[in-house]
Design an enzyme around this catalytic site. Structure first.
Site, PDB file in Angstrom:
ATOM      1  N   ARG A  73       0.823  -1.229   0.000  1.00  0.00           N
ATOM      2  CA  ARG A  73       0.000   0.000   0.000  1.00  0.00           C
ATOM      3  C   ARG A  73       0.851   1.271   0.000  1.00  0.00           C
ATOM      4  NH1 ARG A  73      -3.347  -2.676   3.948  1.00  0.00           N
ATOM      5  NH2 ARG A  73      -4.986  -3.807   2.861  1.00  0.00           N
TER       6      ARG A  73
ATOM      7  N   LYS B 265       3.138  11.668 -11.146  1.00  0.00           N
ATOM      8  CA  LYS B 265       2.258  10.861 -12.006  1.00  0.00           C
ATOM      9  C   LYS B 265       2.978   9.553 -12.321  1.00  0.00           C
ATOM     10  CE  LYS B 265      -0.627  14.157 -14.484  1.00  0.00           C
ATOM     11  NZ  LYS B 265      -1.001  14.702 -15.801  1.00  0.00           N
TER      12      LYS B 265
ATOM     13  N   GLU C 179       9.989  18.963 -24.410  1.00  0.00           N
ATOM     14  CA  GLU C 179       9.350  19.203 -23.103  1.00  0.00           C
ATOM     15  C   GLU C 179       9.998  20.390 -22.386  1.00  0.00           C
ATOM     16  OE1 GLU C 179       6.651  17.585 -22.334  1.00  0.00           O
ATOM     17  OE2 GLU C 179       6.759  15.501 -23.027  1.00  0.00           O
TER      18      GLU C 179
ATOM     19  N   LYS D 133       7.929  23.291 -13.479  1.00  0.00           N
ATOM     20  CA  LYS D 133       7.058  22.142 -13.194  1.00  0.00           C
ATOM     21  C   LYS D 133       6.697  22.108 -11.708  1.00  0.00           C
ATOM     22  CE  LYS D 133       5.482  17.694 -13.964  1.00  0.00           C
ATOM     23  NZ  LYS D 133       5.445  16.492 -14.751  1.00  0.00           N
TER      24      LYS D 133
ATOM     25  N   GLU E 288      -4.352  17.980 -10.902  1.00  0.00           N
ATOM     26  CA  GLU E 288      -4.878  18.423 -12.194  1.00  0.00           C
ATOM     27  C   GLU E 288      -6.374  18.701 -12.130  1.00  0.00           C
ATOM     28  OE1 GLU E 288      -2.778  16.426 -15.420  1.00  0.00           O
ATOM     29  OE2 GLU E 288      -4.484  16.785 -16.714  1.00  0.00           O
TER      30      GLU E 288
ATOM     31  N   ARG F   5      -2.362  22.376 -14.055  1.00  0.00           N
ATOM     32  CA  ARG F   5      -1.460  21.291 -14.431  1.00  0.00           C
ATOM     33  C   ARG F   5      -1.791  20.791 -15.844  1.00  0.00           C
ATOM     34  NH1 ARG F   5       1.039  16.329 -10.808  1.00  0.00           N
ATOM     35  NH2 ARG F   5       2.320  15.543 -12.498  1.00  0.00           N
TER      36      ARG F   5
ATOM     37  N   ASN G 218      -0.063  19.623 -20.703  1.00  0.00           N
ATOM     38  CA  ASN G 218      -0.429  18.750 -21.821  1.00  0.00           C
ATOM     39  C   ASN G 218      -0.415  19.496 -23.153  1.00  0.00           C
ATOM     40  OD1 ASN G 218      -0.843  16.556 -20.107  1.00  0.00           O
ATOM     41  ND2 ASN G 218      -2.911  17.246 -19.616  1.00  0.00           N
TER      42      ASN G 218
ATOM     43  N   HIS H 221      -0.078  17.656 -26.395  1.00  0.00           N
ATOM     44  CA  HIS H 221      -0.244  16.227 -26.138  1.00  0.00           C
ATOM     45  C   HIS H 221      -1.471  15.619 -26.809  1.00  0.00           C
ATOM     46  CE1 HIS H 221       3.021  16.900 -23.387  1.00  0.00           C
ATOM     47  NE2 HIS H 221       2.995  15.664 -22.939  1.00  0.00           N
TER      48      HIS H 221
ATOM     49  N   HIS I 299      -0.676  12.809 -29.133  1.00  0.00           N
ATOM     50  CA  HIS I 299      -1.122  11.465 -28.767  1.00  0.00           C
ATOM     51  C   HIS I 299      -1.744  10.775 -29.977  1.00  0.00           C
ATOM     52  CE1 HIS I 299      -3.558   8.347 -26.793  1.00  0.00           C
ATOM     53  NE2 HIS I 299      -2.589   8.346 -25.893  1.00  0.00           N
TER      54      HIS I 299
ATOM     55  N   HIS J 115       7.900   9.932 -28.066  1.00  0.00           N
ATOM     56  CA  HIS J 115       6.909  10.757 -27.351  1.00  0.00           C
ATOM     57  C   HIS J 115       7.221  12.258 -27.498  1.00  0.00           C
ATOM     58  CE1 HIS J 115       4.002  11.947 -24.335  1.00  0.00           C
ATOM     59  NE2 HIS J 115       4.951  12.575 -23.668  1.00  0.00           N
TER      60      HIS J 115
HETATM   61  P1  NAD Z   1      12.563   5.848 -22.054  1.00  0.00           P
HETATM   62  O1  NAD Z   1      12.479   5.718 -20.599  1.00  0.00           O
HETATM   63  O2  NAD Z   1      12.055   4.723 -22.892  1.00  0.00           O
HETATM   64  O3  NAD Z   1      14.065   6.156 -22.465  1.00  0.00           O
HETATM   65  C1  NAD Z   1      14.372   6.315 -23.832  1.00  0.00           C
HETATM   66  C2  NAD Z   1      15.528   5.402 -24.250  1.00  0.00           C
HETATM   67  O4  NAD Z   1      16.744   5.967 -23.778  1.00  0.00           O
HETATM   68  C3  NAD Z   1      15.463   3.993 -23.679  1.00  0.00           C
HETATM   69  O5  NAD Z   1      15.891   3.110 -24.663  1.00  0.00           O
HETATM   70  C4  NAD Z   1      16.476   4.025 -22.531  1.00  0.00           C
HETATM   71  O6  NAD Z   1      17.049   2.767 -22.298  1.00  0.00           O
HETATM   72  C5  NAD Z   1      17.501   4.985 -23.048  1.00  0.00           C
HETATM   73  N1  NAD Z   1      18.241   5.736 -22.047  1.00  0.00           N
HETATM   74  C6  NAD Z   1      17.730   6.352 -20.952  1.00  0.00           C
HETATM   75  N2  NAD Z   1      18.684   7.055 -20.326  1.00  0.00           N
HETATM   76  C7  NAD Z   1      19.832   6.863 -21.015  1.00  0.00           C
HETATM   77  C8  NAD Z   1      21.155   7.343 -20.870  1.00  0.00           C
HETATM   78  N3  NAD Z   1      21.488   8.233 -19.934  1.00  0.00           N
HETATM   79  N4  NAD Z   1      22.080   6.904 -21.746  1.00  0.00           N
HETATM   80  C9  NAD Z   1      21.743   6.049 -22.755  1.00  0.00           C
HETATM   81  N5  NAD Z   1      20.506   5.605 -22.965  1.00  0.00           N
HETATM   82  C10 NAD Z   1      19.556   6.006 -22.110  1.00  0.00           C
HETATM   83  O7  NAD Z   1      11.756   7.146 -22.587  1.00  0.00           O
HETATM   84  P2  NAD Z   1      11.561   8.626 -22.029  1.00  0.00           P
HETATM   85  O8  NAD Z   1      11.463   9.468 -23.237  1.00  0.00           O
HETATM   86  O9  NAD Z   1      12.526   8.973 -20.982  1.00  0.00           O
HETATM   87  O10 NAD Z   1      10.143   8.534 -21.318  1.00  0.00           O
HETATM   88  C11 NAD Z   1       8.964   8.278 -22.051  1.00  0.00           C
HETATM   89  C12 NAD Z   1       7.916   7.786 -21.094  1.00  0.00           C
HETATM   90  O11 NAD Z   1       7.683   8.798 -20.107  1.00  0.00           O
HETATM   91  C13 NAD Z   1       6.576   7.496 -21.730  1.00  0.00           C
HETATM   92  O12 NAD Z   1       6.107   6.247 -21.271  1.00  0.00           O
HETATM   93  C14 NAD Z   1       5.674   8.613 -21.224  1.00  0.00           C
HETATM   94  O13 NAD Z   1       4.325   8.196 -21.104  1.00  0.00           O
HETATM   95  C15 NAD Z   1       6.287   8.909 -19.883  1.00  0.00           C
HETATM   96  N6  NAD Z   1       6.031  10.267 -19.375  1.00  0.00           N
HETATM   97  C16 NAD Z   1       5.576  10.382 -18.101  1.00  0.00           C
HETATM   98  C17 NAD Z   1       5.336  11.630 -17.577  1.00  0.00           C
HETATM   99  C18 NAD Z   1       4.891  11.761 -16.142  1.00  0.00           C
HETATM  100  O14 NAD Z   1       4.566  12.878 -15.715  1.00  0.00           O
HETATM  101  N7  NAD Z   1       4.896  10.708 -15.366  1.00  0.00           N
HETATM  102  C19 NAD Z   1       5.589  12.780 -18.331  1.00  0.00           C
HETATM  103  C20 NAD Z   1       6.070  12.636 -19.628  1.00  0.00           C
HETATM  104  C21 NAD Z   1       6.291  11.367 -20.154  1.00  0.00           C
HETATM  105  N1  GLY Z   2       3.624  15.490 -17.786  1.00  0.00           N
HETATM  106  C1  GLY Z   2       2.377  16.070 -17.409  1.00  0.00           C
HETATM  107  C2  GLY Z   2       2.191  16.180 -15.948  1.00  0.00           C
HETATM  108  O1  GLY Z   2       3.048  15.821 -15.181  1.00  0.00           O
HETATM  109  O2  GLY Z   2       1.156  16.616 -15.526  1.00  0.00           O
END
Ligand code: NAD
Ligand code: GLY
Length: 360
Positions: free
Chosen positions: A114, A136, A178, A220, A230, A235, A239, A242, A246, A260
């Site tokens: 939990r 998130k 971003e 942020k 949100e 917040r 987006n 997005h 999307h 992304h």
């Molecule tokens: P990711 O985590 O897939 O990383 C991208 C690639 O880079 C992967 O292949 C990873 O192995 C590689 N990588 C990461 N760090 C590295 C480094 N320092 N050196 C070499 N390779 C490295 O993708 P991302 O773009 O970081 O994240 C995308 C995800 O984030 C999506 O699932 C999206 O939905 C999510 N997201 C979440 C939020 C949130 O607020 N929680 C906001 C935006 C995006």
């Molecule tokens: N990436 C959008 C949020 O954190 O609200």
């Protein structure tokens, strides 16, 4: 060293930004993990960055890299592994990776026993300026992306800009979308800074990189502190790009064809063009946004994102938006650079016609 506080009452925490911080992880994480350090990461980051984390009792959990890891299967196996390790409620686990590892680890931390603690060490630019801050967490479901999740704030975020040295250039550029997003939302001066310094940032200039990260994290943190869940149309501004983006990701299968951040860039270009077409935003501001993205090698509309689908098809993807309320999909539109707002009046038919006009 820069410290940005995220002020959320009892859930407040700090974001520490320092070049080389990963090499000092044992010392910096001491308040969160003494006896052992459970680190969840992916195979690529394990090879590129994990060796820098020296801890006498480091317990790595290494998962496959890529979006497919945000799945029920990987969530179940991660939770089982944490339970086998007899993780305690007062213990913290560490997410070392991009948004995929951060989102999955955060969600596992939200539900195991939990709720246990977790620390984010983001290793992509996208994760450093966006996903690691704000709590998130999510995995993907058959019905769509990020549909199963929870708000669960980390206890600490440690950002080392030097980890970006091993990040592929395309991932860095996608993450930059971003960064500039914060300028477009409510900070025209930061957009001007980005316009001047983005090329240096993408070329690896350490000062530009650190400034962009610290400024983005502060923006942020301010937005999350004011509207954690949100619910206040604040917040939601994060987006920007997005909803259009999307639809492009859905069309290209949420994979390597369109990352992304690239989809968000294209979506921001479209949001500004759509705003201008509706008479909300000066044409000149929309043109500046499009030119900025184009100059940096980012897509700025559907065609430059490699998507030639008809507007109606893209609008159909938007109809599944999880933020849909009362049959309407909210769009983040703009009255100019730095003047984004939530619009709930756009009809999907109108959006489809706009996309078709751009495609023609
Ligand atoms: P990711 O985590 O897939 O990383 C991208 C690639 O880079 C992967 O292949 C990873 O192995 C590689 N990588 C990461 N760090 C590295 C480094 N320092 N050196 C070499 N390779 C490295 O993708 P991302 O773009 O970081 O994240 C995308 C995800 O984030 C999506 O699932 C999206 O939905 C999510 N997201 C979440 C939020 C949130 O607020 N929680 C906001 C935006 C995006
Ligand atoms: N990436 C959008 C949020 O954190 O609200």
């Amino acid at each position: 060293m820069t410290i940005v506080p995220v002020s959320l009452g009892a859930r407040s925490y700090d974001v520490l930004i320092e070049a080389g911080a990963l090499d000092r992880a044992t010392e910096l994480l001491a308040p969160y993990a003494q006896d052992r350090l459970i680190v969840i990461t992916d195979e690529t980051v394990a090879a590129a960055q994990l060796p820098r984390m020296r801890h006498p009792n480091l317990v790595p959990i290494v998962l496959p890299a890529g979006e497919a890891t945000k799945s029920w299967r990987q969530l179940e196996s991660l939770c089982d592994r944490l339970l086998e390790l007899e993780v305690e409620r007062g213990e913290h686990v560490v997410a070392l990776g991009g948004g995929v590892i951060g989102d999955l680890t955060g969600f596992a931390a939200a539900i195991v026993k939990r709720g246990i603690g977790f620390v984010q060490i983001p290793t992509t630019l996208l994760a450093q300026v966006d996903s690691s801050v704000g709590g998130k967490t999510a995995i993907n479901a058959r019905a769509g992306k990020n549909l199963i999740g929870a708000f669960h704030q980390p206890s600490f975020v440690l950002i080392d800009p030097t980890v970006l040295d091993t990040l592929p250039a395309r991932e860095l550029r996608a993450g930059y979308a971003e960064v500039v997003k914060y300028g477009l939302i409510d900070d025209a001066n930061f957009f001007a800074w980005c316009d001047q310094h983005a090329a240096a940032l993408l070329a690896g200039d350490p000062d530009a990189r650190t400034h962009a990260i610290a400024h983005s994290v502060s923006a942020k943190a301010r937005i999350v502190a004011a509207d954690e869940r949100e619910t206040a149309d604040l917040r939601a501004l994060l987006n920007l790009g997005h909803t259009f983006g999307h639809a492009l990701e859905a069309e290209t299968g949420f994979g390597a064809a369109l990352l992304h951040g690239e989809a968000v860039a294209a979506g921001m270009g479209l949001a500004f063009r759509f705003s201008a077409e509706r008479g909300l935003c000066p044409e000149g501001d929309a043109a500046r946004v499009v030119e900025h993205l184009r100059r940096l090698g980012l897509p700025h509309d559907a065609v430059s994102a490699g998507v030639g689908a008809p507007g109606e098809r893209l609008a159909a993807h938007m109809a599944h938006d999880k933020k849909k309320a009362g049959g309407r999909v909210p769009f983040i539109l703009a009255r100019g650079i730095g003047q984004a707002f939530v619009d709930k009046s756009a009809e999907l038919g109108e959006v489809a016609e706009f996309l078709d006009r751009l495609r023609a």
